[in-house]
Design an enzyme around this catalytic site. Structure first.
Site, PDB file in Angstrom:
ATOM      1  N   ASP A  57       0.064   1.588  21.728  1.00 13.61           N
ATOM      2  CA  ASP A  57      -0.990   0.996  20.907  1.00 13.61           C
ATOM      3  C   ASP A  57      -1.711  -0.041  21.750  1.00 13.61           C
ATOM      4  O   ASP A  57      -1.095  -0.766  22.537  1.00 13.61           O
ATOM      5  CB  ASP A  57      -0.433   0.394  19.614  1.00 13.61           C
ATOM      6  CG  ASP A  57       0.633  -0.666  19.828  1.00 13.61           C
ATOM      7  OD1 ASP A  57       0.310  -1.859  19.766  1.00 13.61           O
ATOM      8  OD2 ASP A  57       1.796  -0.291  20.045  1.00 13.61           O
ATOM      9  N   ASP A 142      -2.247  -2.670   9.617  1.00 17.04           N
ATOM     10  CA  ASP A 142      -1.303  -3.584  10.262  1.00 17.04           C
ATOM     11  C   ASP A 142      -1.117  -4.787   9.353  1.00 17.04           C
ATOM     12  O   ASP A 142      -2.033  -5.592   9.186  1.00 17.04           O
ATOM     13  CB  ASP A 142      -1.872  -3.987  11.628  1.00 17.04           C
ATOM     14  CG  ASP A 142      -0.992  -4.972  12.391  1.00 17.04           C
ATOM     15  OD1 ASP A 142      -0.136  -5.630  11.759  1.00 17.04           O
ATOM     16  OD2 ASP A 142      -1.182  -5.107  13.616  1.00 17.04           O
ATOM     17  N   GLU A 144       1.179  -8.070   8.735  1.00 18.55           N
ATOM     18  CA  GLU A 144       2.159  -9.016   9.257  1.00 18.55           C
ATOM     19  C   GLU A 144       1.585 -10.419   9.104  1.00 18.55           C
ATOM     20  O   GLU A 144       0.380 -10.593   8.918  1.00 18.55           O
ATOM     21  CB  GLU A 144       2.468  -8.718  10.727  1.00 18.55           C
ATOM     22  CG  GLU A 144       1.230  -8.665  11.615  1.00 18.55           C
ATOM     23  CD  GLU A 144       1.543  -8.220  13.038  1.00 18.55           C
ATOM     24  OE1 GLU A 144       2.435  -8.827  13.667  1.00 18.55           O
ATOM     25  OE2 GLU A 144       0.885  -7.273  13.517  1.00 18.55           O
TER      26      GLU A 144
END
Length: 263
Positions: A57, A142, A144
């Protein structure tokens, strides 16, 4: 019975999502890769090289990339940062996207979710910047905590977190025709996601221990096992990941998600 499970696994996984573990039933073998790790972790018998399919990534921080060298090293897929929040796009997204396509590497865009913007604002921004007809693999959200952010350090209640994530993913699935993948870290997952979103594919970060040791009751599809990888064609450290299943599982899954996008 084991032979029957091996035959049924790809179909069950593709139809029902991550309800069945890949590596619990799949025959995995050592990957033929040419990349390495500057700070390798000892994962014991469950080391990442047991898995046949590896990927990376990336974002703007990887700089100039020799995509032919990347592919020749054994990389099978790449997650490319596309957007962040409601108004940021990675400046190299389009370049990376086009070059990965030219190199014949399967790729998917990912969005870094901000909890200071609404799910709809972020979905609008992602859809505005990520081509619909180039979506070979499912998009990634994503999720987080980002304590170092200069603009957004808020941490909503878990119920709010899940509602916002679900709204964002619903918008993307409706537009692109593919159910998004959820990327997350250990602490965020523990505080917000345990027991939820079991019909979604998960991409988990776990660089010190195998995911089964630290992700409670979670079957994973992708495992980010290092952030200190050395990949030919890329200068500096790179995140490296594995797909949970065998090479045949991988081909079956890719064929299925590409078909979804064309339906």
């Amino acid at each position: 019975m084991r032979r029957l499970l091996l035959c049924l696994l790809p179909l069950a996984f593709l139809v029902n999502g991550c309800t069945t573990g890949y590596d619990a039933f799949s025959d995995v073998s050592s990957a033929k890769t040419r990349f390495s790790d500057t700070k390798p972790q000892d994962f014991g018998s469950d080391h990442p090289q047991r898995h046949a399919i590896h990927g990376i990534d990336i974002s703007k921080w990887q700089g100039d990339i020799d995509w032919r060298a990347v592919k020749a090293s054994g990389v099978a897929f790449v997650f490319i940062k596309a957007t962040e929040g409601k108004d940021r796009i990675d400046p190299r997204f389009t370049e990376y996207w086009n070059e990965a396509s030219t190199a014949g590497l399967l790729h998917a865009p990912y969005h870094f979710f901000y909890f200071c913007s609404t799910a709809d604002e972020q979905a609008d921004w992602f859809i505005r910047n990520v081509p619909k007809d180039a979506m070979a693999l499912p998009p990634v959200v994503d999720v987080e905590w980002n304590p170092g952010s200069p603009t957004c350090r808020t941490r909503p209640a878990p119920e709010v977190v899940r509602t916002e994530i679900k709204r964002f993913m619903d918008r993307l699935q409706a537009y692109y025709g593919k159910r998004p993948i959820i990327y997350t870290s250990v602490d965020f997952h523990r505080q917000n996601l345990v027991g939820y979103f079991k019909d979604y594919h998960f991409w988990v970060r776990s660089v010190a221990k195998h995911p089964k040791e630290i992700y409670a009751d979670r079957t994973w599809a992708f495992w980010q096992y290092t952030s200190t990888g050395l990949v030919p064609g890329i200068k500096g450290p790179t995140d490296i990941n594995v797909f949970a299943g065998s090479e045949q599982n991988w081909h079956n899954w890719v064929a299925a998600v590409q078909k979804q996008g064309n339906s």
